[in-house]
Design a protein around this motif. Structure first.
Motif, mmCIF file in Angstrom:
data_model
loop_
_atom_site.group_PDB
_atom_site.id
_atom_site.type_symbol
_atom_site.label_atom_id
_atom_site.label_comp_id
_atom_site.label_asym_id
_atom_site.label_seq_id
_atom_site.Cartn_x
_atom_site.Cartn_y
_atom_site.Cartn_z
ATOM 1 N N THR A 467 0.864 -1.179 0.000
ATOM 2 C CA THR A 467 0.000 0.000 0.000
ATOM 3 C C THR A 467 0.899 1.227 0.000
ATOM 4 O O THR A 467 1.645 1.449 0.962
ATOM 5 C CB THR A 467 -0.921 0.017 1.233
ATOM 6 N N HIS A 469 0.525 4.524 0.189
ATOM 7 C CA HIS A 469 0.293 5.434 1.315
ATOM 8 C C HIS A 469 -0.228 4.593 2.479
ATOM 9 O O HIS A 469 -1.365 4.114 2.439
ATOM 10 C CB HIS A 469 -0.710 6.530 0.937
ATOM 11 N N LYS A 470 0.606 4.429 3.481
ATOM 12 C CA LYS A 470 0.285 3.493 4.561
ATOM 13 C C LYS A 470 -0.979 3.878 5.331
ATOM 14 O O LYS A 470 -1.601 3.033 5.970
ATOM 15 C CB LYS A 470 1.467 3.378 5.536
ATOM 16 N N ARG A 471 -1.373 5.143 5.265
ATOM 17 C CA ARG A 471 -2.608 5.545 5.951
ATOM 18 C C ARG A 471 -3.842 4.982 5.247
ATOM 19 O O ARG A 471 -4.946 5.002 5.812
ATOM 20 C CB ARG A 471 -2.701 7.063 6.016
ATOM 21 N N ASP A 472 -3.645 4.473 4.023
ATOM 22 C CA ASP A 472 -4.770 3.901 3.270
ATOM 23 C C ASP A 472 -4.927 2.398 3.485
ATOM 24 O O ASP A 472 -5.734 1.757 2.809
ATOM 25 C CB ASP A 472 -4.572 4.163 1.769
ATOM 26 N N PRO A 474 -6.362 -0.920 4.624
ATOM 27 C CA PRO A 474 -7.730 -1.228 5.065
ATOM 28 C C PRO A 474 -7.784 -1.613 6.544
ATOM 29 O O PRO A 474 -6.851 -2.200 7.088
ATOM 30 C CB PRO A 474 -8.130 -2.418 4.179
ATOM 31 N N THR A 477 -7.606 -5.530 7.417
ATOM 32 C CA THR A 477 -6.535 -6.192 6.669
ATOM 33 C C THR A 477 -6.285 -7.607 7.179
ATOM 34 O O THR A 477 -6.143 -8.552 6.391
ATOM 35 C CB THR A 477 -5.234 -5.373 6.781
#
Length: 694
Positions: A467, A469-472, A474, A477
């Motif tokens: 991912t 952008h790690k803030r995205d 889920p 997960t």
């Protein structure tokens, strides 16, 4: 290297993490695994319906009869040892207690030394309390016969107040021995009873310490869990200082231990203690640690370990810096997906159930068959069996052995040490095959659960890595990783677990062969078995390494076991230098961290229990042995830290493989940016180019 192990991976604009459109892999092996589990279940059902655990637990007297089970001792459920002090010898668990043993209806409720109190006037009162073999009629025997039977060991010279423990009459030596010691005249018997009392006191004091400190131990275990969580949080924010502090802290602990060993060595060298031969466990331990040679050996061993670890840290310092960045990545992934910290509890509980089932099935299978007996201690005894038995390990019949064998010097007495010892239950061949099925099923199921857990975590952490952008990442997960693995790849885990199981079963078989060949021990067999065991140990660890990486590749790309193992092996071999100096260094750092926490907790608890303020606050009594709870907590801490760090290790292994693939697929350009963190790119001298402004 690249030509030998395939071309590097190419950029794929459609690849952004674990493949979503995937199909089931290795379905045939999942079917085979399910069918095998069904067969293992049948083995369990057969063992439960045909086995009898009481046959294993029931005590056996000198004539080979099971107390409370065989017809002529049906009403006599308990076993009494004529001289229980002989059971203290180190060989007793192997050769059995070299003293007559008889079944009785109840354990003695009083302590009586018959040799001292037996007179014509007291004979009638003592007849009911005397413990004799079946061929002695206690109701009609005379005083002279009673004394003769005791000399011939057909009757016990004394009985001790005791209570039944798993069908055996064991004594509370601290209470029972007082009245006995007053009447003892033989120095050897007195020494045996003294050892028995000391052994009983040692075990009682240890149990008392554990009972008294049980709540402190429980609180300490909670504290250990909190300590592990704090350590993980620290790794998230200040990974480099924590890792270097852990390394230096461990070296400092080893240095402090080295200092303590030198102080003890110096003290006992200047103040030698006379060592007394004893069969008492406590006395034996004291005699060992009161010798300056023991402390010298510990001093040398710790010094070598300290030097080796120090040199490894010095030579690997640059690679440790890169490994720290990789650990930092792992700590970020674990912190962002916090549910992964609690996840290992569930496979651990399932494995506990598997262990329980496997052990119970094993016990029930062992109880199916006929009892077997063999002669032991014959070569070390002046025993005459009229040619019936001539050497050790011959098959024997307890009744025939008792009737035919006697001491050569005193024919009226039984053999002094030689006995017809119960060696186990001889099972039919069908039960042997069932035992093999049980062993294979046990290891296969254990490795399957472990592999399933690894692939679920690999699917989770690979999603985090890919991912951009790690803030995205889920929120569910881990849940998606669990579903993906259960839905598509249980067959892949099954075949991987089977491969490890085959090697482990071979290792178990080699251990069995080694045990059986002990009596034919020679240098050649030792060398061959040692080489075989070493080879299969190395093979198992290598296959575990391949399996773990195959699970990671399968979790990412959704291919079968063989293709995933091939791709993982090729990727690792194309980057073999990084594998050796990065992946293995992280394992080394985790090992040092676990050692630091475990040894630190053990030493801290030991010195804490010596602090008087603790007892003033808790109003508790001082413990007899502070090192017992310290050792228990140190071992428990290592196990707990292992559970936590296994998640970390899987995160690092997954991210490492993704990192290698990232380096091959991408080059940092706008079209092919790296997915790794900025910190990792900085250490490796890489960076992502920024898109040009319009």
């Amino acid at each position: 290297m690249g030509k030998d192990y395939g071309e590097p991976l190419h950029y794929d604009p459609d690849f952004n993490g674990p493949t979503h459109n995937r199909s089931c892999t290795d379905v045939l092996w999942l079917i085979i695994f399910i069918l095998f589990l069904g067969g293992w279940g049948f083995v369990g059902y057969y063992s439960f319906t045909n086995g009898d655990v009481e046959r294993l637990l029931a005590p056996i007297d000198s004539k080979g009869r099971r107390c409370g089970l065989d017809a002529d001792v049906m009403n006599k459920k308990y076993l009494v040892f004529f001289d229980i002090t002989k059971c203290l010898s180190p060989e007793a668990p192997i050769t059995g207690c070299p003293t007559p043993q008889v079944c009785v209806s109840q354990c003695p409720d009083t302590t009586i030394l018959f040799e001292s109190v037996l007179t014509a006037s007291s004979l009638d009162q003592l007849r009911a309390r005397m413990v004799c073999s079946d061929d002695v009629n206690t109701q009609t025997m005379t005083l002279q016969q009673a004394q003769q039977y005791m000399q011939q060991e057909k009757c016990a010279k004394f009985v001790l107040q005791s209570q039944p423990v798993i069908g055996r009459c064991f004594i509370n030596a601290t209470e029972a021995v007082g009245s006995v010691l007053q009447n003892l005249t033989e120095a050897q018997v007195l020494e045996q009873f003294t050892n028995l009392v000391k052994f009983n006191q040692l075990s009682s004091q240890i149990v008392e310490d554990l009972v008294q400190s049980r709540w402190y131990l429980a609180g300490a275990l909670v504290g250990v869990v909190v300590l592990c969580l704090v350590y993980i949080v620290l790794l998230r924010w200040v990974v480099a200082p924590v890792v270097w502090t852990s390394i230096v802290g461990l070296l400092a602990l080893l240095g402090f231990s080295l200092y303590l060993c030198y102080r003890n060595y110096e003290y006992y060298l200047a103040n030698p203690v006379s060592l007394i031969q004893t069969t008492n466990l406590k006395g034996y331990a004291q005699s060992i640690f009161a010798s300056h040679r023991t402390w010298l050996a510990l001093l040398v061993a710790l010094a070598v370990l300290l030097v080796v670890l120090t040199l490894m840290v010095i030579f690997l310092r640059n690679r440790i810096t890169i490994a720290i960045a990789l650990i930092g990545e792992g700590s970020k992934a674990v912190s962002d997906i916090k549910s992964t910290m609690a996840f290992p509890l569930f496979p651990w509980l399932i494995q506990c159930v598997i262990i329980g089932y496997g052990v119970v099935v094993l016990v029930y299978l062992l109880s199916i068959g006929q009892s077997t007996f063999s002669v032991v201690n014959f070569a070390n005894d002046t025993c005459n069996c009229n040619g019936k038995y001539t050497k050790d390990y011959e098959s024997c019949d307890p009744v025939e052995f008792t009737a035919n064998c006697h001491d050569s010097a005193s024919p009226a007495l039984p053999c002094r040490q030689a006995t017809c010892h119960f060696t186990g239950i001889e099972s039919p061949y069908s039960v042997t095959y069932m035992q093999i099925v049980n062993v294979v099923g046990f290891f296969w199921a254990m490795f399957f659960i472990s592999g399933l857990s690894d692939m679920m975590l690999a699917s989770t952490f690979s999603t985090w890595y890919w991912t951009f952008h790690k803030r995205d990442v889920p929120f569910f997960t881990l849940t998606k990783g669990i579903y993906r693995t259960m839905r598509y790849h249980m067959g892949t885990v099954a075949i991987g677990a089977l491969i490890i199981t085959i090697v482990r079963v071979i290792r178990v078989f080699l251990e069995y062969v080694d045990h059986k060949l002990k009596k034919f021990d020679n240098s050649f067999t030792r060398c061959v078995l040692c080489c075989c065991k070493c080879f299969f140990w190395c093979l198992e660890n290598f296959l575990k390494f391949i399996n773990k990486n195959a699970y990671i590749m399968c979790a990412v790309h959704g291919k079968g076991f063989c293709k995933s193992a091939r791709d993982a092996f090729s990727l690792l071999m194309r980057n073999i230098i990084r594998v050796v100096v990065l992946d293995k260094v992280t394992d080394f750092i985790f090992f040092l961290s676990k050692l630091l926490i475990s040894i630190g907790v053990g030493i801290g608890v030991f010195y804490l229990l010596q602090w008087s303020y603790i007892y003033e606050v808790t109003q508790g009594q001082r413990l007899h042995y502070n090192y017992v709870p310290a050792i228990i907590l140190a071992v428990a801490t290592y196990l707990i830290t292992t559970i936590f760090f296994n998640v970390y290790a899987m995160a690092v292994d997954t991210l490492f493989l993704c990192f290698l693939e990232d380096c091959e697929r991408n080059d940092g350009s706008v079209e092919k940016p790296y997915f790794m963190s900025k910190n990792l790119m900085k250490i490796l001298g890489k960076k992502n180019k920024k898109p040009k402004a319009n």
